[in-house]
Design a protein around this motif. Structure first.
Motif, PDB file in Angstrom:
ATOM      1  N   ASN B  32       0.827  -1.215   0.000  1.00  0.00           N
ATOM      2  CA  ASN B  32       0.000   0.000   0.000  1.00  0.00           C
ATOM      3  C   ASN B  32       0.854   1.255   0.000  1.00  0.00           C
ATOM      4  O   ASN B  32       0.465   2.275  -0.570  1.00  0.00           O
ATOM      5  CB  ASN B  32      -0.926   0.030   1.213  1.00  0.00           C
ATOM      6  CG  ASN B  32      -2.027  -0.989   1.104  1.00  0.00           C
ATOM      7  OD1 ASN B  32      -1.897  -2.075   1.641  1.00  0.00           O
ATOM      8  ND2 ASN B  32      -3.065  -0.676   0.386  1.00  0.00           N
ATOM      9  N   LYS B 160     -14.239  -0.608  -0.693  1.00  0.00           N
ATOM     10  CA  LYS B 160     -14.755  -0.896  -2.030  1.00  0.00           C
ATOM     11  C   LYS B 160     -15.347  -2.301  -2.083  1.00  0.00           C
ATOM     12  O   LYS B 160     -14.717  -3.267  -1.648  1.00  0.00           O
ATOM     13  CB  LYS B 160     -13.622  -0.785  -3.047  1.00  0.00           C
ATOM     14  CG  LYS B 160     -13.058   0.623  -3.126  1.00  0.00           C
ATOM     15  CD  LYS B 160     -12.165   0.804  -4.331  1.00  0.00           C
ATOM     16  CE  LYS B 160     -10.758   0.361  -4.084  1.00  0.00           C
ATOM     17  NZ  LYS B 160      -9.807   0.732  -5.127  1.00  0.00           N
ATOM     18  N   LEU B 161     -16.537  -2.385  -2.632  1.00  0.00           N
ATOM     19  CA  LEU B 161     -17.163  -3.691  -2.796  1.00  0.00           C
ATOM     20  C   LEU B 161     -16.271  -4.565  -3.685  1.00  0.00           C
ATOM     21  O   LEU B 161     -15.730  -4.100  -4.689  1.00  0.00           O
ATOM     22  CB  LEU B 161     -18.542  -3.545  -3.442  1.00  0.00           C
ATOM     23  CG  LEU B 161     -19.277  -4.854  -3.726  1.00  0.00           C
ATOM     24  CD1 LEU B 161     -19.523  -5.639  -2.442  1.00  0.00           C
ATOM     25  CD2 LEU B 161     -20.591  -4.614  -4.441  1.00  0.00           C
ATOM     26  N   GLY B 162     -16.152  -5.823  -3.300  1.00  0.00           N
ATOM     27  CA  GLY B 162     -15.312  -6.739  -4.072  1.00  0.00           C
ATOM     28  C   GLY B 162     -14.003  -7.007  -3.358  1.00  0.00           C
ATOM     29  O   GLY B 162     -13.370  -8.027  -3.571  1.00  0.00           O
ATOM     30  N   MET B 163     -13.575  -6.063  -2.507  1.00  0.00           N
ATOM     31  CA  MET B 163     -12.364  -6.300  -1.730  1.00  0.00           C
ATOM     32  C   MET B 163     -12.688  -7.361  -0.674  1.00  0.00           C
ATOM     33  O   MET B 163     -13.811  -7.391  -0.150  1.00  0.00           O
ATOM     34  CB  MET B 163     -11.915  -5.015  -1.025  1.00  0.00           C
ATOM     35  CG  MET B 163     -11.391  -3.947  -1.969  1.00  0.00           C
ATOM     36  SD  MET B 163      -9.921  -4.542  -2.826  1.00  0.00           S
ATOM     37  CE  MET B 163      -9.545  -3.124  -3.853  1.00  0.00           C
ATOM     38  N   PRO B 164     -11.719  -8.209  -0.351  1.00  0.00           N
ATOM     39  CA  PRO B 164     -11.989  -9.240   0.651  1.00  0.00           C
ATOM     40  C   PRO B 164     -12.575  -8.639   1.933  1.00  0.00           C
ATOM     41  O   PRO B 164     -12.067  -7.636   2.440  1.00  0.00           O
ATOM     42  CB  PRO B 164     -10.603  -9.834   0.906  1.00  0.00           C
ATOM     43  CG  PRO B 164      -9.856  -9.591  -0.359  1.00  0.00           C
ATOM     44  CD  PRO B 164     -10.367  -8.293  -0.902  1.00  0.00           C
ATOM     45  N   GLY B 165     -13.644  -9.233   2.402  1.00  0.00           N
ATOM     46  CA  GLY B 165     -14.243  -8.779   3.655  1.00  0.00           C
ATOM     47  C   GLY B 165     -15.302  -7.707   3.511  1.00  0.00           C
ATOM     48  O   GLY B 165     -15.930  -7.329   4.498  1.00  0.00           O
ATOM     49  N   VAL B 166     -15.497  -7.211   2.313  1.00  0.00           N
ATOM     50  CA  VAL B 166     -16.495  -6.159   2.119  1.00  0.00           C
ATOM     51  C   VAL B 166     -17.677  -6.743   1.347  1.00  0.00           C
ATOM     52  O   VAL B 166     -17.492  -7.342   0.291  1.00  0.00           O
ATOM     53  CB  VAL B 166     -15.903  -4.970   1.326  1.00  0.00           C
ATOM     54  CG1 VAL B 166     -16.928  -3.851   1.188  1.00  0.00           C
ATOM     55  CG2 VAL B 166     -14.639  -4.456   2.010  1.00  0.00           C
ATOM     56  N   ILE B 167     -18.876  -6.582   1.901  1.00  0.00           N
ATOM     57  CA  ILE B 167     -20.051  -7.138   1.226  1.00  0.00           C
ATOM     58  C   ILE B 167     -20.989  -6.023   0.773  1.00  0.00           C
ATOM     59  O   ILE B 167     -20.896  -4.888   1.246  1.00  0.00           O
ATOM     60  CB  ILE B 167     -20.810  -8.144   2.129  1.00  0.00           C
ATOM     61  CG1 ILE B 167     -21.320  -7.442   3.396  1.00  0.00           C
ATOM     62  CG2 ILE B 167     -19.918  -9.323   2.488  1.00  0.00           C
ATOM     63  CD1 ILE B 167     -22.276  -8.281   4.200  1.00  0.00           C
ATOM     64  N   TYR B 168     -21.881  -6.385  -0.100  1.00  0.00           N
ATOM     65  CA  TYR B 168     -22.774  -5.383  -0.688  1.00  0.00           C
ATOM     66  C   TYR B 168     -23.547  -4.601   0.373  1.00  0.00           C
ATOM     67  O   TYR B 168     -23.695  -3.382   0.277  1.00  0.00           O
ATOM     68  CB  TYR B 168     -23.739  -6.055  -1.668  1.00  0.00           C
ATOM     69  CG  TYR B 168     -24.722  -5.079  -2.261  1.00  0.00           C
ATOM     70  CD1 TYR B 168     -24.281  -4.047  -3.083  1.00  0.00           C
ATOM     71  CD2 TYR B 168     -26.081  -5.175  -1.974  1.00  0.00           C
ATOM     72  CE1 TYR B 168     -25.169  -3.134  -3.616  1.00  0.00           C
ATOM     73  CE2 TYR B 168     -26.977  -4.263  -2.500  1.00  0.00           C
ATOM     74  CZ  TYR B 168     -26.526  -3.249  -3.323  1.00  0.00           C
ATOM     75  OH  TYR B 168     -27.394  -2.341  -3.838  1.00  0.00           O
ATOM     76  N   ASP B 169     -24.019  -5.310   1.392  1.00  0.00           N
ATOM     77  CA  ASP B 169     -24.791  -4.630   2.434  1.00  0.00           C
ATOM     78  C   ASP B 169     -24.001  -3.512   3.113  1.00  0.00           C
ATOM     79  O   ASP B 169     -24.574  -2.552   3.609  1.00  0.00           O
ATOM     80  CB  ASP B 169     -25.261  -5.636   3.494  1.00  0.00           C
ATOM     81  CG  ASP B 169     -26.420  -6.470   2.973  1.00  0.00           C
ATOM     82  OD1 ASP B 169     -26.761  -6.311   1.776  1.00  0.00           O
ATOM     83  OD2 ASP B 169     -26.975  -7.277   3.740  1.00  0.00           O
ATOM     84  N   ILE B 171     -22.073  -1.365   1.707  1.00  0.00           N
ATOM     85  CA  ILE B 171     -21.950  -0.129   0.926  1.00  0.00           C
ATOM     86  C   ILE B 171     -23.257   0.268   0.229  1.00  0.00           C
ATOM     87  O   ILE B 171     -23.294   1.237  -0.516  1.00  0.00           O
ATOM     88  CB  ILE B 171     -20.817  -0.243  -0.118  1.00  0.00           C
ATOM     89  CG1 ILE B 171     -21.032  -1.451  -1.044  1.00  0.00           C
ATOM     90  CG2 ILE B 171     -19.454  -0.380   0.517  1.00  0.00           C
ATOM     91  CD1 ILE B 171     -21.630  -1.129  -2.337  1.00  0.00           C
TER      92      ILE B 171
END
Ligand SMILES: Cc1ncc(COP(=O)(O)O)c(C=O)c1O
Lengths: 258, 415
Positions: B32, B160-169, B171
């Motif tokens: 990063n 950001k949706l799609g990153m590991p650990g992030v779900i649609y709900d 965002i």
């Protein structure tokens, strides 16, 4: 609802445009396969209703793969993505619509080819001890992963969401100087090409097969590789981060399937 | 010029990898942080003083990342550190808060123009998250307007949706608009009538990898009116800009008044502290939300924060940093030009963003940054840099010399 779960539609795209497509590399890497096909020329068209279609062609000692519908000798029809995915898992058979004469090839040689593919794409610890096996596994997994990632980006709901935020550009992945594949992002659609593009916006370089193998088979982590300079990332890093997210989504498909 | 070696850093990195996921997590780490190539960069700090840090190999750096913002007076500032030590003797994390929490709140209310009250936490993300909760509590609405590419922390809704650990709900209640596009905001509000609780944005657009952008003329004034007219809470994430643009708040700097203002990075010159400031109208909603953390009312950071703010005022810090930033960036521009490169500088001089604009593959820029770091000037490739008040003219001269040599090396590598 945008869920992170396997949908059969995307899985069919992965199975055809990534897994079956890797036969192109298998053909070059495994002499047995080349010998098996011999000097036969045969073009197999896959058509999945409400899903992908593609042509796998053996011609004059070369194997090629073309997405879409093309002139063919054998036409294999699948009534649905599930039907196709089950065939890949060995649970169902296609409906041959054309080319009965060449069906022999399908039941024998093609069967052997797909078995071999499975053998190489599902490694075990013991098998990976064999240097030659490990190398073929790595090469196949490498191309399959990048091809599969594009299918997820273009068809999966969360994948499309990820693709939506990508700007145009080329990401190149290499193993040493011998394997090169790049992903072209154009208007939020992803496509792979073998080789190196004129302009590279982001690079992911594995110094050798061993590193790529470790990463692809989850036996080493990226950070150790970066620390020891066996994996180098450069250029537009956000593109690599998003591709990495897509790879993660792809792994969800491949994981549940095994 | 001699170039650095990082044997000890590398050794420690290997050791860290065994017990810490990724070794050096996130923005301080090589991925990063865009340490490209990794062997041009140090990985662990040994000590720090003023504008410098020394890595574990003993290499000295003029540090333009300032710990990603907090270092505003200089590392180990004696006034701040002595105050902190005095407070340490009286206790830090105790069952009851100390008087320092009130003093700090009073000081902020008297310093920042929009503030009628202050509430404290630890990290920036704690208070951006709180700003959304306050806005939802106040309005009874569910959605948030955010700027594409803005950074507000690591809570799931910021990712950001799609990153590991992030779900649609996580965002699904976010509506993203482009920076500086007033009409888009207008349309989004029209489309989501009475559903938007909050508009959360940074005072100017300072994403990574892209040129930073100031607000267009009247942008904030128009947004302010639009939010007021539609019952939307205007929350400003001043975590990065705060006190580098204006001690009275960056909303004041751009001529408008936020309902909520998030601060953190510069509050305690490195002591861990964040604050959300609000207008009287927001006070009840802020009181109604349950929001707390074990360490949030520890007293040392408050004592350090009070000392920091008083000193910033005393030395007219914003003016000082602006002048230093201008001198440095003008110098960098000139050095770049002398070597045939086009260095594009954007953002505020005290936290400028730069990139070599001749090459959209970013290779030249990454090479140049790496050559600077190898010679003891710590820049990062794709994040804005920071000025701190202890930076000297002599430091700037050294920096320009290093930058010049680094440009020459890049030129030579590509000739
Ligand atoms: C603008 C902005 N908002 C929020 C944050 C998050 O702050 P923290 O990392 O302290 O949670 C940051 C940190 O870089 C920031 O720059």
């Amino acid at each position: 609802m945008k869920r992170m779960k396997k949908d059969q539609y995307t899985l069919a795209y992965i199975n055809l445009n990534a897994v079956i497509k890797s036969i192109v590399h298998l053909y070059e890497l495994d002499k047995e396969i080349k010998d098996l096909v011999g000097d036969r020329n045969i073009a197999i068209q896959f058509i999945v209703r409400k899903g992908p279609s593609a042509l796998l062609k053996f011609e004059n000692g070369k194997c090629t793969f073309l997405e879409g519908r093309h002139k063919n000798d054998v036409l294999l029809f699948f009534v649905s993505p599930i039907h196709f995915n089950n065939m890949i898992n060995g649970k169902s058979n296609p409906i041959p619509l054309k080319g009965f004469i060449k069906l022999g090839f399908l039941t024998k040689e093609f069967n052997t080819i797909t078995k071999k593919l499975e053998y190489y794409l599902r490694p075990t610890r013991d098998l990976l001890e064999n240097e030659n096996y490990a190398k073929i596994n790595t090469i196949l997994a490498f191309y399959t992963a990048f091809n599969a990632l594009c299918q997820v980006a273009n068809t999966d709901e969360v994948g499309k969401y990820t693709a939506k935020r990508l700007s145009d550009g080329n990401a190149l992945a290499t193993i040493g100087t011998s394997e090169k594949v790049y992903i072209e992002v154009k208007k939020h659609t992803l496509k792979t090409y073998i080789g190196e593009p004129e302009k590279v916006h982001a690079r992911m370089e594995f110094v050798d097969y061993e590193t790529a193998s470790g990463m692809l088979n989850d036996t080493v982590d990226a950070y150790s590789c970066i620390g020891s300079k066996r994996l180098k990332l450069s250029g537009y890093i956000p593109l690599l981060e998003d591709l990495n997210a897509l790879l993660y989504q792809t792994s969800m498909y491949l994981k549940e399937d095994t | 010029m001699k170039t650095n070696e990082y044997n000890e850093s590398m050794k420690l990195f290997k050791r860290a990898l065994k017990v810490i996921p990724t070794g050096v997590p996130s923005h301080l780490g090589p991925v990063n942080g865009c340490f490209i190539p990794i062997d041009a960069f140090p990985l662990f700090s040994g000590k720090a003083e003023g504008s410098y840090f020394w890595d574990v190999d003993g290499n000295k750096f003029i540090d333009y990342m300032c710990a990603y913002g907090p270092n505003i007076l200089g590392y180990n500032d004696p006034d701040v550190e002595n105050t902190a030590k005095e407070q340490m003797l009286l206790g830090n994390c105790v069952t009851l808060p100390s008087i320092k929490s009130i003093e700090m709140a009073e000081l902020l209310v008297n310093t920042v123009e929009m503030a009628d009250w202050a509430f404290f936490a630890k990290n920036g993300g704690d208070v951006t998250n709180f700003s959304l909760m306050i806005a939802k509590a106040k309005t009874g609405r569910t959605k948030t307007l955010l700027i594409k590419g803005g950074y507000h922390g690591i809570a799931p809704w910021t990712q950001k949706l799609g990153m590991p650990g992030v779900i649609y709900d996580d965002i699904k209640n976010n509506i993203y608009v482009d920076w500086n596009d007033y009409e888009q905001v207008e349309r989004a509000i029209e489309k989501n009538k009475d559903e938007i609780a909050c508009f959360l944005a940074t005072p100017y657009h300072h994403p990574t990898f892209e040129d930073n952008q100031m607000p267009k003329d009247k942008y904030w004034q128009k947004i302010r009116k639009l939010c007021t007219d539609n019952g939307i809470i205007l929350a400003i994430d001043d975590i990065r800009c705060g006190f580098r643009l204006d001690l009275k708040g960056s909303d004041h700097y751009f001529g408008f008044k936020a309902d909520l203002l998030c601060l953190s990075k510069t509050l305690g010159n490195g002591w861990n502290l964040s604050a959300i400031l609000g207008t009287d109208e927001m006070k009840l909603a802020a009181s109604n939300v349950f929001y707390t953390g074990t360490y949030w009312l520890s007293s040392i950071p408050f004592a350090a924060g009070i000392a920091t703010i008083n000193k910033l005022k005393q030395i007219n810090a914003t003016e000082l940093m602006k002048k230093l930033g201008e001198k440095l960036t003008n110098g960098l521009n000139k050095v770049a030009k002398d070597n045939g490169f086009n260095l594009k500088v954007t953002g505020h001089p005290s936290m400028w963003f730069m990139r070599i604009a001749d090459d959209d593959t970013l290779n030249l820029h990454q090479e140049w940054i790496a050559e600077c770091v190898k010679r003891g000037v710590f820049f990062t490739s794709h994040h804005n840099q920071f000025i701190n008040c202890s930076l000297t003219e002599a430091d700037i001269e050294v920096t320009l010399k290093v930058a010049d040599e680094a440009f020459k090396v890049v030129r030579k590598n590509h000739s």
